[in-house]
Design a protein around this motif. Structure first.
Motif, PDB file in Angstrom:
ATOM      1  N   GLN A  58      -7.876   2.137   4.421  1.00 20.93           N
ATOM      2  CA  GLN A  58      -9.210   1.969   4.983  1.00 20.93           C
ATOM      3  C   GLN A  58      -9.671   0.591   4.503  1.00 20.93           C
ATOM      4  O   GLN A  58     -10.055   0.430   3.351  1.00 20.93           O
ATOM      5  N   CYS A  98      -9.133   2.893  10.132  1.00 20.60           N
ATOM      6  CA  CYS A  98      -8.076   3.557   9.361  1.00 20.60           C
ATOM      7  C   CYS A  98      -6.727   3.183   9.971  1.00 20.60           C
ATOM      8  O   CYS A  98      -6.550   3.270  11.190  1.00 20.60           O
ATOM      9  N   THR A 126     -14.531   4.907   2.955  1.00 20.57           N
ATOM     10  CA  THR A 126     -15.441   3.866   3.465  1.00 20.57           C
ATOM     11  C   THR A 126     -16.857   4.416   3.424  1.00 20.57           C
ATOM     12  O   THR A 126     -17.123   5.491   3.968  1.00 20.57           O
TER      13      THR A 126
END
Lengths: 113, 111
Positions: A6, A23, A107
């Protein structure tokens, strides 16, 4: 070996704007791909998964994700962000026939009013 | 709804103490997992179990052991807690290729 990346530690987006959380993955064989969300001091909640079939997967709370085999990506998207979407988002991958899931580092999504 | 229950949400233990973290699932899943979550490191797999009395080491098993005597229960054991084991511990259950479901997490502080 399986891995998930990520690339963004944090994503900021204005409320009402579309959001994307990125991703990418590496796995032998066909990947099983997942997105989870974590609110403060809580466990992870399942959002959506891709196993096979349509590359665009729809999930909970209006989220969707697009599987792109050639780019080995599985980005999470939402057409219109809400302040309540602010949370930590994790992408995960599992190889076909394995029991192990590998998670990305997460994230943090911040939706600004 | 799937329910994964971690009985202890917040624990404070002393260095050297033996610590038990308990996890129970109600979906008759074969597979159960223990992860630890640390800022910047994401989730790291400690141990998983694919059947009663069966276990496999994950990526960071050192300092930990597990027990699965019944299908619904998977325990994480810290034989001698150390300060570097201060973390959030997450239990999960599920199956290969299927969704795994998480408990609410156990915050462990070792002082």
């Amino acid at each position: 070996a399986q891995s998930v990346a990520q690339p963004e530690d944090q994503v900021n987006v204005a409320e009402g704007n579309p959001l994307t959380v990125k991703c990418t993955y590496s796995v032998s064989g066909n990947p099983y791909l997942f997105w989870y969300v974590q609110y403060p001091n809580r466990g992870l909640q399942f959002l959506l998964k891709y196993i096979t079939g349509d590359n665009l997967v729809k999930g909970s709370y209006g989220f969707e994700a697009e599987f792109n085999k050639s780019q080995t990506s599985f980005h999470l998207k939402k057409p219109s962000a809400l302040v309540s979407d602010s949370a930590l988002y994790f992408c995960a991958v599992s190889g076909e026939g394995t029991y192990k899931y590998i998670f990305g580092t997460g994230t943090r999504l911040k939706v600004l009013a | 709804d799937v329910k994964v229950t971690q009985s202890s949400r917040y624990l404070v233990k002393r260095t050297g103490e033996k610590v038990f973290l308990e996890c129970v699932q109600d979906m008759d899943h074969e597979n159960m997992f223990w992860y630890r979550q640390d800022p910047g490191l994401g989730l790291r797999l400690i141990y998983f179990s694919y059947d009663v009395k069966m276990k496999e080491k994950g990526d960071i098993p050192e300092g930990y052991s597990v027990s699965r005597e019944k299908k619904e229960r998977f325990s994480l054991i810290l034989e001698s807690a150390s300060t570097n084991q201060t973390s959030m511990y997450l239990c999960a259950s599920g199956g290969s290729g299927n969704t795994i479901y998480f408990g609410e997490g156990s915050w462990l502080t070792v002082v």
